[in-house]
Write an enzyme that holds these catalytic residues in place. Structure first.
Site, short mmCIF file in Angstrom:
data_model
loop_
_atom_site.label_atom_id
_atom_site.label_comp_id
_atom_site.label_asym_id
_atom_site.label_seq_id
_atom_site.Cartn_x
_atom_site.Cartn_y
_atom_site.Cartn_z
N THR A 5 6.25 3.10 12.71
CA THR A 5 4.84 3.40 13.00
C THR A 5 4.67 3.99 14.39
OG1 THR A 5 2.73 2.29 13.45
CG2 THR A 5 4.68 0.93 13.63
N ASP A 6 3.59 4.74 14.57
CA ASP A 6 3.31 5.28 15.91
C ASP A 6 2.98 4.17 16.91
OD1 ASP A 6 0.78 4.58 14.92
OD2 ASP A 6 -0.13 6.55 15.24
N GLU A 7 2.64 2.98 16.39
CA GLU A 7 2.22 1.89 17.30
C GLU A 7 3.35 1.44 18.22
OE1 GLU A 7 -0.29 -1.18 15.81
OE2 GLU A 7 -1.24 0.15 14.37
N PHE A 13 0.82 -1.22 0.00
CA PHE A 13 0.00 0.00 0.00
C PHE A 13 0.86 1.28 0.00
CE2 PHE A 13 -2.15 2.80 3.38
CZ PHE A 13 -2.73 3.65 2.44
N ARG A 33 -10.47 -6.76 19.72
CA ARG A 33 -9.13 -7.25 19.41
C ARG A 33 -8.36 -7.40 20.74
NH1 ARG A 33 -5.70 -3.24 15.63
NH2 ARG A 33 -6.61 -4.44 13.92
N SER A 73 7.44 -6.15 16.95
CA SER A 73 8.42 -6.47 15.90
C SER A 73 8.90 -5.21 15.19
CB SER A 73 7.84 -7.48 14.91
OG SER A 73 6.80 -6.90 14.15
N LYS A 74 8.01 -4.22 15.04
CA LYS A 74 8.44 -2.94 14.43
C LYS A 74 9.41 -2.23 15.37
CE LYS A 74 7.38 -1.14 11.09
NZ LYS A 74 7.95 -1.22 9.71
N LYS A 119 -7.71 -3.71 6.15
CA LYS A 119 -7.54 -2.59 7.08
C LYS A 119 -8.86 -1.83 7.18
CE LYS A 119 -3.16 -3.62 7.44
NZ LYS A 119 -2.07 -3.15 6.65
N TYR A 155 2.82 -7.30 16.30
CA TYR A 155 3.21 -6.42 15.17
C TYR A 155 4.05 -5.25 15.66
CZ TYR A 155 2.81 -2.41 12.03
OH TYR A 155 3.10 -1.30 11.27
N SER A 156 3.52 -4.50 16.64
CA SER A 156 4.24 -3.28 17.04
C SER A 156 5.55 -3.63 17.76
CB SER A 156 3.36 -2.36 17.88
OG SER A 156 2.76 -3.04 18.95
P1 NAD Z 1 1.43 -3.56 3.29
O1 NAD Z 1 1.18 -4.80 4.08
O2 NAD Z 1 0.38 -3.03 2.40
O3 NAD Z 1 2.72 -3.76 2.38
C1 NAD Z 1 3.86 -4.45 2.81
C2 NAD Z 1 4.66 -4.88 1.58
O4 NAD Z 1 5.85 -5.54 2.03
C3 NAD Z 1 3.92 -5.87 0.68
O5 NAD Z 1 4.03 -5.48 -0.66
C4 NAD Z 1 4.62 -7.19 0.93
O6 NAD Z 1 4.62 -8.05 -0.19
C5 NAD Z 1 6.03 -6.72 1.27
N1 NAD Z 1 6.75 -7.69 2.09
C6 NAD Z 1 6.31 -8.34 3.22
N2 NAD Z 1 7.25 -9.15 3.67
C7 NAD Z 1 8.33 -9.03 2.85
C8 NAD Z 1 9.62 -9.60 2.83
N3 NAD Z 1 10.00 -10.52 3.74
N4 NAD Z 1 10.47 -9.23 1.85
C9 NAD Z 1 10.10 -8.33 0.92
N5 NAD Z 1 8.89 -7.76 0.88
C10 NAD Z 1 8.02 -8.10 1.84
O7 NAD Z 1 1.90 -2.49 4.36
P2 NAD Z 1 1.75 -0.89 4.36
O8 NAD Z 1 0.51 -0.54 5.05
O9 NAD Z 1 2.02 -0.39 2.99
O10 NAD Z 1 2.96 -0.50 5.32
C11 NAD Z 1 4.26 -0.24 4.79
C12 NAD Z 1 5.19 0.13 5.94
O11 NAD Z 1 4.69 1.28 6.60
C13 NAD Z 1 5.30 -0.95 7.01
O12 NAD Z 1 6.63 -1.02 7.43
C14 NAD Z 1 4.39 -0.46 8.12
O13 NAD Z 1 4.85 -0.92 9.38
C15 NAD Z 1 4.54 1.04 7.98
N6 NAD Z 1 3.38 1.83 8.44
C16 NAD Z 1 2.12 1.56 7.98
C17 NAD Z 1 1.05 2.36 8.36
C18 NAD Z 1 -0.35 2.13 7.87
O14 NAD Z 1 -1.27 2.77 8.35
N7 NAD Z 1 -0.57 1.24 6.91
C19 NAD Z 1 1.28 3.43 9.24
C20 NAD Z 1 2.57 3.68 9.70
C21 NAD Z 1 3.62 2.88 9.27
O1 TDX Z 2 -12.61 -5.05 11.10
C1 TDX Z 2 -12.08 -4.20 11.82
N1 TDX Z 2 -12.82 -3.60 12.80
C2 TDX Z 2 -12.31 -2.67 13.66
O2 TDX Z 2 -13.02 -2.17 14.54
C3 TDX Z 2 -10.69 -3.77 11.66
C4 TDX Z 2 -9.83 -4.38 10.59
C5 TDX Z 2 -10.22 -2.82 12.51
N2 TDX Z 2 -10.98 -2.29 13.50
C6 TDX Z 2 -10.40 -1.27 14.39
C7 TDX Z 2 -9.09 -1.67 15.07
C8 TDX Z 2 -8.36 -0.35 15.18
O3 TDX Z 2 -8.76 0.33 16.36
O4 TDX Z 2 -10.07 -0.14 13.57
C9 TDX Z 2 -8.82 0.46 13.97
C10 TDX Z 2 -7.86 0.43 12.80
O5 TDX Z 2 -7.52 -0.93 12.58
P1 TDX Z 2 -6.48 -1.37 11.44
O6 TDX Z 2 -6.94 -0.85 10.13
O7 TDX Z 2 -6.25 -2.84 11.59
O8 TDX Z 2 -5.19 -0.52 11.83
P2 TDX Z 2 -4.30 -0.43 13.15
O9 TDX Z 2 -4.42 -1.66 13.97
O10 TDX Z 2 -4.61 0.87 13.81
O11 TDX Z 2 -2.84 -0.39 12.48
C11 TDX Z 2 -2.59 0.40 11.30
O12 TDX Z 2 -1.98 1.63 11.62
C12 TDX Z 2 -0.65 1.62 12.00
C13 TDX Z 2 -1.75 -0.35 10.29
O13 TDX Z 2 -2.36 -1.59 9.99
C14 TDX Z 2 -0.34 -0.56 10.78
O14 TDX Z 2 0.45 -1.19 9.79
C15 TDX Z 2 0.24 0.80 11.11
O15 TDX Z 2 1.50 0.64 11.70
#
Ligand code: NAD
Ligand code: TDX
Length: 340
Positions: A124-126, A11, A272, A152-153, A188, A149-150
């Site tokens: 991430t903020d997590e 993403f 959760r 491991s980050k 998500k 998850y958090s």
């Molecule tokens: P995502 O799950 O959509 O994408 C992760 C990508 O990493 C995928 O394309 C996957 O194929 C690839 N990947 C996974 N394991 C791999 C491996 N071993 N080797 C190579 N590629 C691999 O995640 P995202 O939401 O795009 O998040 C990207 C980064 O941003 C992450 O590090 C996440 O912790 C961080 N982040 C995400 C959010 C959020 O809200 N989504 C917020 C803050 C930080």
């Molecule tokens: O079905 C659901 N119902 C629900 O109530 C899902 C999937 C989530 N939720 C709640 C849980 C959280 O409070 O919504 C909130 C957001 O959930 P997610 O989309 O799973 O995100 P979150 O757990 O906050 O983590 C995301 O933000 C920080 C990203 O997935 C992480 O990769 C990023 O680091």
């Protein structure tokens, strides 16, 4: 300038690749992604024929492959690759440790060996854990992760810090709040709720739905990372967020209103485990030091996002097959039978 972007088929990574090739058409990007369930090459269709974009399918835990790639005169590594979904980390923590901790360390070793100019860790903020009703996360807030998850980050972040302190590797760590926008995998909250609303299905809200997240439109995250790459002070952490705190129920109700569907679709389900109550980012350092400012308010961002999911139904309906459906049943089957 040559960038190695990891996780660039996911993403945020794919949005970042598209953003950088637009902002800096002369940059070369090597995009390495293992194409797990979350990686989708369809996200990169726009740059398929761009000579400055090379896609490589490889795993960041593969030391030989990472050394070879970074050895191709890479200037900067931007590490997005991760297992990113909290619910999956509760079901299967081991892959999170492998990718998010070991994978980061493998990249750091390769970066160190080839004397790259900067290693940018997308975190991430997590990692800061959860907030009470007041206060915000700053860069000096102690790390207190609550999910596998958090944790491991946070492990990845600490290794990045250690490689800077011990080996002098030039680094930055960014910690952003929840992102939303095009190409977000429909597991998500926001894309899940949009796709379910459009199908008139139950909307599974965890617990009381009053948990708070701080939302940022993905393009604004990308512009902040661009600034960190170019202006970030060596060794520093930068928090990224747009002061857009909303409860989950507010998010779901906004989607329902915009799509003209009834609130009766909302279904409260079992919470959760270890569910963080509130996240809120203080972005002052990134704004004052780097001059970053988000372009989107939550209202403009969510409208754009809903429009994108409406216009790109093929993209997410194709995802809703195979492995994704198996996971979906495992994750929600029990919960939907256990309504509060
Ligand atoms: P995502 O799950 O959509 O994408 C992760 C990508 O990493 C995928 O394309 C996957 O194929 C690839 N990947 C996974 N394991 C791999 C491996 N071993 N080797 C190579 N590629 C691999 O995640 P995202 O939401 O795009 O998040 C990207 C980064 O941003 C992450 O590090 C996440 O912790 C961080 N982040 C995400 C959010 C959020 O809200 N989504 C917020 C803050 C930080
Ligand atoms: O079905 C659901 N119902 C629900 O109530 C899902 C999937 C989530 N939720 C709640 C849980 C959280 O409070 O919504 C909130 C957001 O959930 P997610 O989309 O799973 O995100 P979150 O757990 O906050 O983590 C995301 O933000 C920080 C990203 O997935 C992480 O990769 C990023 O680091």
């Amino acid at each position: 300038m040559k960038l190695l972007v990891t996780g660039g088929a996911g993403f945020i990574g794919s949005n970042f690749v598209l953003y950088m090739l637009k902002q800096h058409p002369e940059y070369q990007i090597i995009n390495v992604d293992a194409l797990t369930y979350a990686g989708n090459l369809e996200n990169l269709k726009l740059v398929e024929n761009n000579k400055n974009h090379t896609f490589v399918k490889a795993d960041i835990t593969d030391a030989k492959a990472m050394e070879e790639l970074i050895g191709q005169e890479v200037d900067i590594v931007v590490n997005f690759a991760a297992e990113s979904h909290v619910d999956r980390s509760i079901l299967e923590p081991d892959i999170f440790v492998k990718t998010n901790v070991l994978g980061t360390q493998v990249l750091l070793d390769a970066a160190r060996k080839h004397n790259i100019k900067k290693f940018v860790q997308i975190s991430t903020d997590e990692v800061y854990g959860t907030l009470g009703e007041t206060g915000l996360f700053s860069e000096t807030t102690p790390l207190a992760p609550n999910s596998p998850y958090s944790a491991s980050k946070a492990g990845g972040d600490l290794l990045v810090r250690a490689y800077h302190e011990t080996f002098g590797l030039p680094i930055n760590i960014t910690r952003c709040s929840n992102n939303y926008g095009p190409f977000q995998f429909p597991e998500k909250l926001i894309p899940l709720m949009i796709s379910k609303t459009l199908a008139d299905e139950q909307l599974p809200v965890y617990g009381d739905g009053l948990n708070i997240r701080d939302w940022l439109y993905v393009e604004d995250h990308c512009s902040a990372i661009d600034l960190v790459i170019h202006e970030g002070r060596n060794g520093e952490v930068y928090n990224i967020g747009g002061n857009n705190e909303r409860t989950n129920l507010q998010i779901v109700k906004t989607i329902l209103v915009q799509l003209g569907k009834p609130e009766s679709l909302i279904t409260h389900v079992k919470d959760r485990p270890g569910h963080d109550r509130r996240y809120g980012i203080d972005p002052t350092k990134t704004m004052t030091e780097l001059g970053w400012k988000p372009k989107h308010s939550f209202e403009t961002g969510i409208e754009k996002t809903i429009r994108w999911y409406l216009d790109n139904k093929d993209w997410w309906t194709r995802i809703q097959t195979g492995a994704y459906l198996d996971y979906f049943v495992k994750q929600y089957g029990e919960r939907l039978g256990d309504q509060e």
